[in-house]
Scaffold this motif. Structure first.
Motif, mmCIF file in Angstrom:
data_model
loop_
_atom_site.group_PDB
_atom_site.id
_atom_site.type_symbol
_atom_site.label_atom_id
_atom_site.label_comp_id
_atom_site.label_asym_id
_atom_site.label_seq_id
_atom_site.Cartn_x
_atom_site.Cartn_y
_atom_site.Cartn_z
ATOM 1 N N ALA A 67 -0.087 -73.072 -1.264
ATOM 2 C CA ALA A 67 -0.741 -74.160 -0.539
ATOM 3 C C ALA A 67 -1.090 -75.285 -1.486
ATOM 4 O O ALA A 67 -1.416 -75.056 -2.654
ATOM 5 C CB ALA A 67 -1.998 -73.661 0.157
ATOM 6 N N VAL A 69 -3.224 -79.221 -1.936
ATOM 7 C CA VAL A 69 -4.299 -80.095 -1.477
ATOM 8 C C VAL A 69 -4.109 -81.461 -2.131
ATOM 9 O O VAL A 69 -3.800 -81.545 -3.322
ATOM 10 C CB VAL A 69 -5.686 -79.520 -1.839
ATOM 11 N N SER A 82 0.768 -73.713 3.404
ATOM 12 C CA SER A 82 0.053 -74.813 4.044
ATOM 13 C C SER A 82 -0.032 -76.047 3.160
ATOM 14 O O SER A 82 -0.195 -75.943 1.937
ATOM 15 C CB SER A 82 -1.361 -74.358 4.417
ATOM 16 N N ASN A 83 0.086 -77.223 3.819
ATOM 17 C CA ASN A 83 -0.208 -78.513 3.198
ATOM 18 C C ASN A 83 -1.528 -79.036 3.760
ATOM 19 O O ASN A 83 -1.691 -79.114 4.980
ATOM 20 C CB ASN A 83 0.886 -79.546 3.514
ATOM 21 N N ILE A 84 -2.464 -79.408 2.877
ATOM 22 C CA ILE A 84 -3.759 -79.942 3.292
ATOM 23 C C ILE A 84 -3.913 -81.327 2.670
ATOM 24 O O ILE A 84 -3.993 -81.467 1.444
ATOM 25 C CB ILE A 84 -4.921 -79.028 2.848
ATOM 26 N N HIS A 86 -6.136 -84.877 2.893
ATOM 27 C CA HIS A 86 -7.404 -85.386 3.419
ATOM 28 C C HIS A 86 -7.255 -86.704 4.181
ATOM 29 O O HIS A 86 -8.013 -86.952 5.123
ATOM 30 C CB HIS A 86 -8.412 -85.572 2.287
ATOM 31 N N SER A 98 1.295 -74.028 8.202
ATOM 32 C CA SER A 98 0.566 -75.130 8.823
ATOM 33 C C SER A 98 0.513 -76.370 7.942
ATOM 34 O O SER A 98 0.548 -76.290 6.712
ATOM 35 C CB SER A 98 -0.864 -74.696 9.164
ATOM 36 N N ASN A 99 0.411 -77.534 8.628
ATOM 37 C CA ASN A 99 0.113 -78.813 7.995
ATOM 38 C C ASN A 99 -1.200 -79.339 8.573
ATOM 39 O O ASN A 99 -1.389 -79.324 9.800
ATOM 40 C CB ASN A 99 1.212 -79.837 8.282
ATOM 41 N N HIS A 100 -2.089 -79.828 7.703
ATOM 42 C CA HIS A 100 -3.372 -80.370 8.144
ATOM 43 C C HIS A 100 -3.550 -81.761 7.533
ATOM 44 O O HIS A 100 -3.716 -81.889 6.322
ATOM 45 C CB HIS A 100 -4.526 -79.452 7.725
ATOM 46 N N ASN A 115 0.401 -77.692 13.400
ATOM 47 C CA ASN A 115 0.158 -79.005 12.810
ATOM 48 C C ASN A 115 -1.132 -79.575 13.396
ATOM 49 O O ASN A 115 -1.288 -79.630 14.623
ATOM 50 C CB ASN A 115 1.293 -79.986 13.128
ATOM 51 N N TYR A 117 -3.670 -83.129 13.001
ATOM 52 C CA TYR A 117 -3.732 -84.437 12.362
ATOM 53 C C TYR A 117 -4.566 -85.374 13.221
ATOM 54 O O TYR A 117 -4.755 -85.155 14.415
ATOM 55 C CB TYR A 117 -2.335 -85.008 12.128
#
Length: 354
Positions: A67, A69, A82-84, A86, A98-100, A115, A117
């Motif tokens: 993951a 950030v 996962s990609n987080i 901000h 997941s992507n956030h 996803n 967003y």
């Protein structure tokens, strides 16, 4: 050869290669200016080339085994899980799970599961769900899309939810929105006000709804709910056949269209599928019909109608065979057990509109 030793050797080699990349990119980024996009290679935050600085960095490329950030992404982001991010993204985000994205997702997102967003103007594809505050791009999900104000496309295997829709909602089961200026296509469509709804059950304040009682050439009576807009409407109903002793419980579902309207007269075309059931065995009687039905509104809320139909049936029961005497064309299969045929019939009834 010892398989466990061989496997451990491969894993150790992969770990050494990944460590090498981390060292190289960490040393490269240590000389980078804070205001330019970086390249981030890592395992999981903070084990990456951007280290503990990662949540404040903008990246042109990110690759994280588990993951990642970041503050923003301006290119390609790849993560095993996962990609987080901000703030905002541009480019391509791909994650195994997941992507956030906290702000605007300006690129294309692919996620194995989810996803989320703030807003988006491109394409979001997820195995399970896409969830956004607003979306001017497309949302495609295996189960659920939730998009706030949608001005493009939602396609979901089960459910689409939006506030205002200026595009198209397509769902395997249900579409829900407040104001729709485009189209809803699904088994159930619900809106405060709607443009075009294509489904079996269509609920809108500016739409038409009615309860009808009908009878056909086989003495099958159906109590049905018809709902839709100015042109298209859906049909779903249950009923009873008075000729049969076993296959006597009836059902039907389909779509219809008001093809002609002149004051209190309407000409409706309906395509309906249904059948008869005993609820006790495996007997089969299925029927598909095309109906051309003139309708007259005798009061503002009561309509009578009736007209011819062309029907296709498939049955393997004696009761099913006896329901129709004359066929346009018929044939049998399985040594005469299964009967197939086309014939002319009729459908007539009365409907209360509300």
């Amino acid at each position: 050869m010892n398989f466990n030793l061989y496997k451990d050797s491969i894993l150790l080699t992969i770990l050494k290669i990944w460590t090498f990349f981390l060292i190289v990119f960490a040393s490269t980024n240590s000389y980078a200016q804070s205001d330019r996009a970086r390249t981030n290679i890592g395992l999981v935050y903070p084990l990456s080339s951007n280290g503990t600085q990662a949540p404040r960095d903008t990246n042109s490329f990110s690759l994280n085994l588990i993951a990642g950030v970041s503050a923003a992404e301006r290119g390609v982001s790849l993560a095993g899980f996962s990609n987080i991010v901000h703030h905002d993204t541009r480019g391509l985000q791909v994650a195994g799970f997941s992507n956030h994205i906290g702000g605007n997702a300006g690129g294309t997102m692919f996620a194995g599961f989810l996803n989320t967003y703030g807003s988006g103007n491109s394409v979001a594809v997820a195995g399970f769900a896409n969830i956004a505050r607003s979306s001017s791009g497309a949302q495609i999900a295996g189960f659920l899309n939730k998009g706030g104000n949608v001005s493009s496309l939602q396609i979901a295997g089960f459910l689409n939810i939006a506030s205002n829709v200026k595009g198209v909602q397509i769902a395997g089961f249900m579409n829900v929105a407040k104001k729709v200026k485009g189209s809803q296509i699904g088994f159930i469509n619900i809106a405060d006000s709607a443009g075009t709804q294509v489904g079996i059950i269509n609920i809108a304040k500016n739409g038409e709804k009615g309860i009808s009682a009908t009878i056909d050439e086989n003495q099958t009576t159906i109590l049905a709910f018809r709902s839709g807009g100015k042109t298209l409407y859906g049909i779903i109903g249950i009923g009873y056949n008075f000729n049969n002793k076993r296959e006597k419980y009836a059902y039907e579902a389909g779509i219809g269209a008001h093809v002609l309207k002149i004051q209190s007269f309407r000409l409706n075309a309906e395509l309906v599928g249904g059948g008869l059931e005993s609820l006790k065995g495996e007997e089969n009687y299925s029927k598909s019909s095309f109906r051309l039905i003139p309708a007259f509104r005798i009061t503002p809320s009561i309509e009578i109608f009736g007209g011819p139909s062309i029907n296709y049936i498939n049955t393997d029961t004696e009761e099913g065979r006896k329901l129709t005497k004359k066929y346009i064309s018929s044939w049998t299969r399985n040594n005469g057990r299964d009967l197939y045929g086309f014939y002319f019939g009729y459908n007539a009834g009365i409907q209360v509109l509300f």
